[in-house]
Design an enzyme around this catalytic site. Structure first.
Site, mmCIF file in Angstrom:
data_model
loop_
_atom_site.group_PDB
_atom_site.id
_atom_site.type_symbol
_atom_site.label_atom_id
_atom_site.label_comp_id
_atom_site.label_asym_id
_atom_site.label_seq_id
_atom_site.Cartn_x
_atom_site.Cartn_y
_atom_site.Cartn_z
ATOM 1 C CB SER A 58 6.720 -3.358 -5.913
ATOM 2 O OG SER A 58 5.471 -2.814 -6.267
ATOM 3 C CB ALA A 59 6.098 1.608 -7.881
ATOM 4 C CB ALA A 60 9.866 3.082 -4.343
ATOM 5 C CG ASP A 95 1.628 2.110 -6.901
ATOM 6 O OD1 ASP A 95 0.632 2.855 -6.903
ATOM 7 O OD2 ASP A 95 1.731 1.120 -6.149
ATOM 8 N N GLY A 139 3.564 1.702 -2.225
ATOM 9 C CA GLY A 139 4.296 1.831 -3.493
ATOM 10 C C GLY A 139 5.725 1.341 -3.431
ATOM 11 N N GLY A 177 0.780 -1.238 0.000
ATOM 12 C CA GLY A 177 0.000 0.000 0.000
ATOM 13 C C GLY A 177 0.807 1.280 0.000
#
Ligand code: PMV
Length: 313
Positions: free
Chosen positions: A100-102, A143, A98, A96
């Protein structure tokens, strides 16, 4: 050695409504994942990010797939040019936020720097999106856009093409995050909202209409840097989320505490029925709200939203 970092994200307006094609506004947060890339004899990955217990083990297979996709998208062959990738930073590896996106965005930027590829942010965002597929199948792209571009992102889901518009303004806002300590199941709760909507179409139509004008007002308030306005609209958005049944006792308690301790607005963020509450505060009130959360037995974190996107360190 090359180093890059990228922020996590929060949904400021529009969780759940976004599933039905209404716009949402997400924002980058101050906490970041850092990635170091250095020469090695053999490709290796080291993950030193702080985590919610069990998160990294659970996601390990997806992480490997994700990094493979990033290499492929960047036309890098880790067997021919082996590197060590090391992940760290102060962004929690958790649901929740982000995470993985970071990591995808920061890995892409660090590899770009290390191999001297000269790719621009648009291209890096596309690569981070490829990486996100390893975790999410068909991700929305919100994300990785937050992690790459930073700031505030206007997002609308569409069958053909999602609209992702960075609002492109410099605005750093203080927030306090209150953690209910409850992990909620997004798929299950999204399914329950859908059932509710099918059972009460008129009620949902009214709520959707109210939300549609609210989110436009929210965008205008952000663009005008109108903190009081943003806070009031967060409260209204929370009221609508409560009406569609995604709040819970702990969330209500946190929202209540935040408002009683001077927050300009407070709402759940993300899936709801647990997870996180965000309270918008004047910087001088952040400590007071955080302490009040902690006194009531919740974990609290003071941070900023509207943070800078991916960067080489
Ligand atoms: O809890 P998060 O941050 O993964 O957000 C879920 C947001 C929902 O709108 C509830 C679901 C979705 O896919 O947009």
């Amino acid at each position: 050695m090359s180093k890059a970092s990228a922020p996590g994200k929060l949904i400021l307006f529009g969780e759940h409504f976004v599933v039905y094609g209404l716009p949402a506004i997400a924002t980058a947060i101050e906490a970041r994942t850092t990635v170091g890339v250095e020469k090695a004899d053999k490709y290796s990955l080291e993950d030193n990010r702080p985590e919610t217990p069990g998160y990294k083990t659970e996601k390990y297979g997806q992480q490997l797939d994700s990094i493979k996709r990033i290499f492929k998208a960047m036309r890098i062959n880790p067997d021919k040019t082996p590197v060590k990738i090391a992940l760290g930073g102060n962004l929690m590896a958790a649901s929740g936020i982000g995470a993985s996106a970071a990591s995808c965005s920061a890995i892409a930027a660090a590899l770009n720097d290390y191999f001297g590829l000269g790719l621009d942010k648009e291209t890096l965002n596309g690569i981070a999106y490829e990486g996100e597929k390893g975790y999410h199948g068909v991700p929305s792209g919100i994300d990785n856009s937050c992690s790459t571009f930073g700031g505030f992102i206007w997002f609308k889901k569409d069958q053909a093409n999602n609209t992702i518009t960075p609002l492109g303004l410099q605005l750093s806002l203080s927030i306090v995050i209150g953690n209910t300590g409850i992990t909620s199941n997004t798929t299950k709760i999204v399914g329950e909202v859908k059932q509710q909507k099918e059972a009460n179409p008129e009620k949902f139509n009214v709520i959707f209409d109210i939300y549609s004008s609210l989110v436009n007002d929210a965008r205008a308030a952000i663009e005008k840097k109108d903190l009081d306005g943003i806070g009031k609209l967060m409260n209204k958005n929370h009221g609508l989320l409560r009406e569609i049944g995604v709040s819970c006792k702990e969330i209500e308690e946190l929202v209540d505490i935040a408002l009683k301790n001077g927050a300009l607005g407070a709402k759940l963020t993300g899936t709801g029925r647990g997870g996180l509450v965000i309270a918008l505060v004047n910087e001088e009130d952040a400590r007071k709200v955080a302490t009040a959360f902690e006194r009531a037995g919740y974990r609290a974190e003071m941070t900023k939203i509207g943070a800078e996107g991916v960067r080489v360190e």
